[in-house]
Scaffold this motif. Structure first.
Motif, mmCIF file in Angstrom:
data_model
loop_
_atom_site.group_PDB
_atom_site.id
_atom_site.type_symbol
_atom_site.label_atom_id
_atom_site.label_comp_id
_atom_site.label_asym_id
_atom_site.label_seq_id
_atom_site.Cartn_x
_atom_site.Cartn_y
_atom_site.Cartn_z
ATOM 1 N N GLU A 148 83.369 28.639 81.580
ATOM 2 C CA GLU A 148 83.456 29.561 80.443
ATOM 3 C C GLU A 148 83.284 28.785 79.136
ATOM 4 O O GLU A 148 83.877 27.721 78.956
ATOM 5 N N ASN A 189 90.921 24.729 83.699
ATOM 6 C CA ASN A 189 91.846 25.439 84.584
ATOM 7 C C ASN A 189 93.260 24.889 84.549
ATOM 8 O O ASN A 189 94.209 25.578 84.910
ATOM 9 N N ILE A 196 86.482 26.239 78.598
ATOM 10 C CA ILE A 196 87.735 26.583 79.251
ATOM 11 C C ILE A 196 88.007 25.649 80.420
ATOM 12 O O ILE A 196 87.108 25.307 81.201
ATOM 13 N N GLU A 206 86.476 21.712 84.121
ATOM 14 C CA GLU A 206 85.873 22.816 83.365
ATOM 15 C C GLU A 206 85.570 24.004 84.274
ATOM 16 O O GLU A 206 85.108 23.847 85.398
ATOM 17 N N SER A 207 85.834 25.192 83.754
ATOM 18 C CA SER A 207 85.624 26.418 84.532
ATOM 19 C C SER A 207 84.221 26.985 84.363
ATOM 20 O O SER A 207 83.803 27.838 85.132
ATOM 21 N N LYS A 266 94.313 30.931 77.144
ATOM 22 C CA LYS A 266 93.664 29.934 77.989
ATOM 23 C C LYS A 266 93.687 28.586 77.286
ATOM 24 O O LYS A 266 93.878 28.503 76.070
ATOM 25 N N TYR A 296 83.014 29.368 74.775
ATOM 26 C CA TYR A 296 83.132 30.266 73.630
ATOM 27 C C TYR A 296 82.918 29.491 72.336
ATOM 28 O O TYR A 296 83.233 28.292 72.253
ATOM 29 N N TYR A 343 82.424 24.584 69.783
ATOM 30 C CA TYR A 343 82.645 25.367 70.999
ATOM 31 C C TYR A 343 83.918 24.907 71.702
ATOM 32 O O TYR A 343 84.409 23.795 71.485
ATOM 33 N N GLY A 383 91.386 25.009 76.620
ATOM 34 C CA GLY A 383 90.006 24.590 76.623
ATOM 35 C C GLY A 383 89.821 23.252 75.938
ATOM 36 O O GLY A 383 90.692 22.793 75.189
#
Length: 287
Positions: A36, A26, A24, A33-34, A13, A38, A21, A15
């Motif tokens: 998600e 698309n 994510i 921004e989606s 993916k 991490y 951080y 991001g």
């Protein structure tokens, strides 16, 4: 904006990196921004893109050319010189580089990522085609270059006599080995960089600083390289153009400079862009 390409749970993916951080997105070109999110420590950073082509500037600094200053270097080169690296040898942060036993060296460079096709580009068109910048390591094995040398009968440009001459050959065995194109850790978009010529490049081997120099010291700027290259060949979208490297600290003739093959870490960095580290292992091939 810092755009990273990551792997999480076996899925690749893109991001946007924010502190520790990654959020994510698309689409690489329309980074909506989606939702998600991490931690960077939870994901694997990959090379920030899979380039269509990798173009590298050859001897694009006075020190690498052996010139006294930029003006003399421009006269000596005449125009930017290029060579290719195969896209499939690109690797990302923390991936292993295999050093041939003859030795190895890092070459700290800025990678210019273009997202538009360029042909006969103007300065403005070249500037508008830049998605961002990444750190590029033009890993080189100088001891392998001799295997591409050969003899041929050629006309001597000095006296016009056809004679047997040593030809240096292409930059292939010294430049195009698996893993010899580390890239990353992300792409930084132009608005975060400001004046790209203010960027300082550095490289390290086994913890020792071996290169340090500003992009302003290069013979041809990133934009000059893009414009000239687009006169020669169509630059496809999502290509990387590596700008060339500064010289080596305390080294008089950098063309032959090499470091011993050993199990260690090589690193290259560019201010405002990031630090790219790769472990080094020694080639185990016995023939």
């Amino acid at each position: 904006m810092k755009i990273a390409r990551i792997e999480i749970g076996g899925v690749v993916k893109y991001g946007v990196v924010r502190n520790d951080y990654v959020v994510i997105i698309n689409d690489l070109l329309r980074p909506a921004e989606s939702g998600e999110l991490y931690k960077l420590s939870e994901v694997k950073l990959l090379a920030p893109l899979q380039p269509q082509a990798v173009f590298c500037a050859l001897v694009n600094s006075p020190l690498m050319l052996g010139a006294r200053n930029k003006e003399e270097a421009r006269e000596m080169l005449g125009a930017p010189k290029f060579f290719l690296k195969l896209p499939h040898i690109v690797i990302g942060p923390n991936e292993v580089v295999i050093a041939p036993r003859s030795g190895i060296r890092p070459e700290a460079e800025l990678g210019v990522v273009v997202y538009k096709k360029l042909k006969y580009a103007t300065v403005r068109e070249a500037e508008e085609a830049i998605l961002g910048y990444t750190v590029f390591n033009d890993v080189t094995a100088p001891g392998e270059f001799k295997h591409d040398f050969y003899y041929a009968y050629r006309r001597d440009p000095v006296d016009g006599v056809v004679k047997k001459q040593l030809i240096r050959g292409p930059h292939f065995r010294n430049k195009n080995r698996d893993g010899f194109a580390p890239m990353g850790p992300w792409i930084v978009t132009p608005e975060e960089i400001g004046d790209v010529l203010d960027i300082t490049l550095r490289s390290y081997y086994d913890g020792r600083l071996i290169q340090e120099g500003k992009l302003s010291e290069l013979i041809y700027s990133p934009i000059e390289l893009l414009v000239e290259l687009s006169k020669i060949v169509t630059i496809p979208p999502f290509s990387v153009i590596a700008t060339g490297t500064p010289g080596y600290i305390g080294v008089e003739d950098p063309s032959e400079y090499r470091l011993p093959a050993m199990r260690t870490v090589m690193a290259v960095e560019a201010d405002k862009v990031g630090l790219l580290e790769n472990p080094v292992e020694v080639e185990n091939f016995s023939n």
